[in-house]
Design a protein around this motif. Structure first.
Motif, PDB file in Angstrom:
ATOM      1  N   GLU A  85       0.938  -1.156   0.077  1.00 31.98           N
ATOM      2  CA  GLU A  85       0.117   0.062  -0.037  1.00 31.98           C
ATOM      3  C   GLU A  85       0.970   1.199  -0.049  1.00 31.98           C
ATOM      4  O   GLU A  85       0.434   2.240  -0.686  1.00 31.98           O
ATOM      5  N   GLU A  86       1.921   1.172   0.676  1.00 31.55           N
ATOM      6  CA  GLU A  86       2.802   2.402   0.922  1.00 31.55           C
ATOM      7  C   GLU A  86       3.484   2.616  -0.469  1.00 31.55           C
ATOM      8  O   GLU A  86       3.734   3.641  -0.919  1.00 31.55           O
ATOM      9  N   ALA A  92       2.215   6.677  -6.924  1.00 31.55           N
ATOM     10  CA  ALA A  92       1.230   7.787  -7.470  1.00 31.55           C
ATOM     11  C   ALA A  92       1.692   9.381  -7.194  1.00 31.55           C
ATOM     12  O   ALA A  92       1.790  10.015  -8.021  1.00 31.55           O
ATOM     13  N   GLN A  93       2.338   9.462  -5.916  1.00 30.99           N
ATOM     14  CA  GLN A  93       2.992  10.513  -5.714  1.00 30.99           C
ATOM     15  C   GLN A  93       3.979  11.144  -6.748  1.00 30.99           C
ATOM     16  O   GLN A  93       4.056  12.169  -7.100  1.00 30.99           O
ATOM     17  N   ASP A  94       4.865   9.857  -6.903  1.00 29.15           N
ATOM     18  CA  ASP A  94       5.906  10.514  -7.884  1.00 29.15           C
ATOM     19  C   ASP A  94       5.456  10.711  -9.223  1.00 29.15           C
ATOM     20  O   ASP A  94       5.798  11.543 -10.072  1.00 29.15           O
ATOM     21  N   ALA A  95       4.402  10.042  -9.793  1.00 25.63           N
ATOM     22  CA  ALA A  95       3.983  10.190 -11.078  1.00 25.63           C
ATOM     23  C   ALA A  95       3.296  11.530 -11.244  1.00 25.63           C
ATOM     24  O   ALA A  95       3.339  12.418 -12.127  1.00 25.63           O
ATOM     25  N   THR A  96       2.546  11.829 -10.069  1.00 21.69           N
ATOM     26  CA  THR A  96       1.900  13.406 -10.093  1.00 21.69           C
ATOM     27  C   THR A  96       3.217  14.586 -10.145  1.00 21.69           C
ATOM     28  O   THR A  96       2.834  15.475 -10.905  1.00 21.69           O
TER      29      THR A  96
END
Length: 246
Positions: A85-86, A92-96
């Motif tokens: 999950e982490e 997701a944060q890196d892609a954003t």
């Protein structure tokens, strides 16, 4: 292995399974203890009592080991889920962040290109305006009616009407140094003549036969000379400053 020991191990296994169920959240009775767990323990107590003391110890040890293994498996599964999950959240944060950085870079490059395009357009318009102004101003020489004589102010007024506004000061600087705005000035050493000290003065006949007495003719010739030889009066003035003459 004796039958009693087998029965004891069976009881231990049942007890371990019940314990794993408790770890996973099996519903508790009103006393806080699972009903199935209580029944299993009650049955196990009866069976363990039938075993010799040494075998009872073996059975109890096996039961505790199984319980520990079950708890370890449950803990490992929870850790794996948490880690996954982490990792998903971080991805997701890196892609954003990468998408945002790419957008900002694209916007910056667009702004820089637009600024460059505007600057080039302004420079082109300025060159076009200067060229147009120069052509029209030079052509105005014949519009000034000849006079028998001219004051300095009149000569300067003619020059302002013929020289492009953005070049007039440079033209004026040269005339100041060459003749002091005296259209009849003669250099006693070289014979250079007129406002811009053409040498020989007869060169100015290409602009008009009245080059000796008409400052408009002299200005026309001088402006053409500066444009042809240096590019503009300001370029001619830059050369004059570096060399003391042009």
């Amino acid at each position: 292995m004796s039958g009693n020991l087998v029965r004891g191990l069976a009881v231990a296994s049942a007890t371990a399974v019940t314990t794993v169920g408790a770890v996973a959240g099996v519903a508790q009775s009103s006393t806080g203890q699972s009903t199935d767990d209580a029944e299993t323990k009650a049955s196990g107590s009866t069976l363990l009592a039938d075993l010799p003391v040494g075998q009872q110890a073996q059975v109890q040890t096996a039961s505790l080991t199984q319980q520990a293994d079950a708890q370890a498996i449950a803990a490992d599964s929870s850790a794996v889920f948490t880690a996954a999950e982490e990792a998903r959240k971080q991805a997701a944060q890196d892609a954003t962040a990468k998408q945002k950085a790419a957008q900002e870079k694209a916007q910056q490059e667009k702004a820089e290109q637009e600024a460059k395009d505007r600057e080039e357009a302004e420079q082109k318009a300025s060159r076009s305006s200067s060229s147009s102004s120069s052509s029209s101003s030079t052509a105005d020489a014949s519009s000034f009616a000849p006079q028998s004589s001219y004051t300095t102010a009149e000569v300067q007024a003619i020059a302002r009407g013929m020289v492009p506004g953005n070049q007039f000061q440079c033209f004026s600087n040269i005339v100041d140094h060459e003749s002091g705005w005296n259209y009849k000035a003669v250099n006693p050493s070289s014979g250079a003549y007129g406002l811009v000290q053409a040498y020989p003065g007869s060169k100015m006949s290409s602009a008009g036969a009245d080059w000796r007495t008409n400052p408009a003719t002299q200005i026309k010739w001088g402006l053409n000379y500066m444009n042809d030889r240096y590019g503009s009066p300001c370029d001619a003035w830059s050369f004059w400053q570096a060399n003391g003459s042009y």
